[in-house]
Motif scaffolding. Sequence first.
Motif, PDB file in Angstrom:
ATOM      1  N   CYS A  74       0.851  -1.188   0.000  1.00  0.00           N
ATOM      2  CA  CYS A  74       0.000   0.000   0.000  1.00  0.00           C
ATOM      3  C   CYS A  74       0.890   1.244   0.000  1.00  0.00           C
ATOM      4  CB  CYS A  74      -0.926   0.018   1.213  1.00  0.00           C
ATOM      5  SG  CYS A  74      -0.051   0.181   2.780  1.00  0.00           S
ATOM      6  N   ASN A  81       2.150  -2.927 -10.579  1.00  0.00           N
ATOM      7  CA  ASN A  81       1.206  -2.481  -9.539  1.00  0.00           C
ATOM      8  C   ASN A  81       1.754  -1.296  -8.742  1.00  0.00           C
ATOM      9  OD1 ASN A  81       3.036  -4.310  -8.327  1.00  0.00           O
ATOM     10  ND2 ASN A  81       1.576  -4.914  -6.755  1.00  0.00           N
ATOM     11  N   ALA A 138       0.701   4.941  -7.631  1.00  0.00           N
ATOM     12  CA  ALA A 138      -0.637   4.336  -7.629  1.00  0.00           C
ATOM     13  C   ALA A 138      -1.399   4.551  -8.942  1.00  0.00           C
ATOM     14  CB  ALA A 138      -1.446   4.844  -6.434  1.00  0.00           C
ATOM     15  N   ARG A 144      -4.225  -6.831  -7.385  1.00  0.00           N
ATOM     16  CA  ARG A 144      -5.045  -5.634  -7.273  1.00  0.00           C
ATOM     17  C   ARG A 144      -4.177  -4.374  -7.375  1.00  0.00           C
ATOM     18  NH1 ARG A 144      -6.507  -4.021  -1.041  1.00  0.00           N
ATOM     19  NH2 ARG A 144      -4.349  -3.916  -0.378  1.00  0.00           N
ATOM     20  N   GLN A 176      -3.167   0.324  -3.376  1.00  0.00           N
ATOM     21  CA  GLN A 176      -4.131   1.096  -2.595  1.00  0.00           C
ATOM     22  C   GLN A 176      -3.426   2.297  -1.961  1.00  0.00           C
ATOM     23  OE1 GLN A 176      -7.575  -0.141  -2.454  1.00  0.00           O
ATOM     24  NE2 GLN A 176      -6.524  -1.174  -4.143  1.00  0.00           N
ATOM     25  N   THR A 177      -4.105   3.445  -1.971  1.00  0.00           N
ATOM     26  CA  THR A 177      -3.537   4.659  -1.395  1.00  0.00           C
ATOM     27  C   THR A 177      -4.283   5.037  -0.121  1.00  0.00           C
ATOM     28  OG1 THR A 177      -2.959   5.483  -3.598  1.00  0.00           O
ATOM     29  CG2 THR A 177      -3.007   7.098  -1.818  1.00  0.00           C
ATOM     30  N   TYR A 178      -3.529   5.365   0.931  1.00  0.00           N
ATOM     31  CA  TYR A 178      -4.098   5.901   2.165  1.00  0.00           C
ATOM     32  C   TYR A 178      -3.517   7.292   2.361  1.00  0.00           C
ATOM     33  CZ  TYR A 178      -5.315   1.029   2.950  1.00  0.00           C
ATOM     34  OH  TYR A 178      -5.824  -0.243   2.809  1.00  0.00           O
TER      35      TYR A 178
END
Lengths: 377, 377
Positions: A19, A292, A359, A370, A373-375
């Motif tokens: 992530c 990815n 991302a 997948r 994912q970015t937070y």
Amino acid sequence: MMTDRIRTFLDEVRPDSPCLVVDLETVQERYLAFRRALPDTAVHYAVKANPAPDVLRLLVQLGSAFDAASLPEIRAVLAAGASAERISYGNTIKKERDIAAAHALGVRMFAVDSFAELDKVARAAPGAGVVCRILTDGAGADWPLSCKFGCDPDMAAEILVRAKALGLVAHGIAFHVGSQQQEPDAWDRALSMAASVFRSVAERGIQLNLVNLGGGFPAHYHGNIPNLTEYARTIKEALHRHFGNRIPETVIEPGRAIVGDAGVIRSEVVLISRKSAGDSVRWVFLDIGRFNGLAETENEAIRYPIRTASDHARREPCVIAGPTCDSADVLYQHQPYPLPVCLDIGDEVLIECAGAYTAPYSSVGFNGIRPLQTYVI
Amino acid sequence: MMTDRIRTFLDEVRPDSPCLVVDLETVQERYLAFRRALPDTAVHYAVKANPAPDVLRLLVQLGSAFDAASLPEIRAVLAAGASAERISYGNTIKKERDIAAAHALGVRMFAVDSFAELDKVARAAPGAGVVCRILTDGAGADWPLSCKFGCDPDMAAEILVRAKALGLVAHGIAFHVGSQQQEPDAWDRALSMAASVFRSVAERGIQLNLVNLGGGFPAHYHGNIPNLTEYARTIKEALHRHFGNRIPETVIEPGRAIVGDAGVIRSEVVLISRKSAGDSVRWVFLDIGRFNGLAETENEAIRYPIRTASDHARREPCVIAGPTCDSADVLYQHQPYPLPVCLDIGDEVLIECAGAYTAPYSSVGFNGIRPLQTYVI
């Protein structure tokens, strides 16, 4: 770079690996550093670097303007609360229907680098402002721009003269000196070219008033990069040298330099192996690779700082590769990367300065993996 | 290749550009051609080439088995109706928890190329079958595999001996001769290596029974490629030459050769321009590029057949580029592509043989551009 906030987030939330975590405090600090270094220059954040809604909202609140590459990016910026006049449509390759849609949304500034694109803007966005992008050589850049964008200065002058004839506002010149540009003098060379177009167009009775200095300002991947104040000084001196006492309005389009250092990718070692009993080089396979999130390791162009919990231990050069069955999914092989000899399968690996161009490059699911994912915290 | 069904679909449905249309009749024809050419060899479709659910469902109905690169691909194949014993987990880079999850779903065949991966399989999938992948040189392939996958034959023998000691079933050897492989003899060289591992392991009292011949069978991008029967003949002869009267079971993993020719991308010309008044080469910008489907044009590796409505007219070499603001998003520049001089902005451009390794490589939205949409008909 790793910050206490990112470390705390990773330790407390423990999101699935891999992530990307982006620290808004760093984003804000970098944006404000540009405002301080170049107070007379408008900042147009390059949305493509990281279009995360929270990043856009913060920059809207801070008063930034935006460089959008497409209609969906324009919509994202509007959704983040920006007004349309703060957005320029900077891609020189636009469908006419997208120009019309952007114009209908209130966008009034369009980049072109060809007569055909200019004609589209004249038809689809009557009365709008245009800047014409000129070709630069990209020397000194880690991720150099090819000659894909821009035209030669003579053609730029003709395009701007024609813009006025078509009822558009001929604002000025845009250029881009190449991404992760480590030679401030690149702006001097480009500004010299821009000034020559200003003079040429002035002889035809048109006074240009804007230079878009583009992006290219670096993130801190490795080693020393020139300080932002050095870029600012070079740019200001070049403006005076080439434009004398008729300094134009200026715009910069940083993306990487604002969000790059703000993001850390949390990754995990999937496998460490050798290819034969006598093989001296270990292969370290991570759960993130070119498809990815780490697209900019193509040709090993961007060399990210990689941290582990054992960086104090002895290190050995390793090949680093991604998790897909694609053999092009190798990050560092020609220049192997030193990693601790005690690094083990399952260990955490932190990839720093990863907030830009990661991302959004993720594949939708190549090999079933997948997207990154970015937070945003 | 364009088919009447795809043409009719494009004309009647008029989906937004760009899009990929896959004709299931071609998929079926190619699958059955493999069955006919190699009737004693099991076909494991390489899901990563095109994981569209309708493609997977058709292949399940036709009796295919599947090569999955990840747990999500395994789930997609199960969702398409396959039973777990028809799936092999072919990626040699797997998280241990993914091996355990695949095993829990019923998958019983795993590829490894290292002791560490073998140990993971032994812990997470006790009693399962393994094949060990050996390194090949990839000569003759258009998209060659690096040394990312596989180990040397001596190490492979040791791994398979250890597999048995760990309670796993040592099935045999896997290799991959390189994607878009145009030299059938590449299989002969690899089978010679595989046979040497069989002999070496047999001396330790273990009889292997399976060779996974991998993928690499080409699609028809340009020019003549060897006929499938030629590959089949070379493989059969090599099996007899290297294995004598103890021919092992065999598996092939075609992906590109099954779906590549079945897909056509419908694209649109966004801009045609020159960089200066005297520029002899036109730049043709499409609404598809390296980041929304054509990733395999990296280094101009895969040269797609491109068709327009004016192909009968005079053609001139053009640079072809994609729609993003990324200067790496150029498809053909070092070897410019001949396109009609009368080609115009807005014209349809068809990119043929685009059914494999396109849509799943699309970025999630780089530059705000949506991923390539797939229509399976």
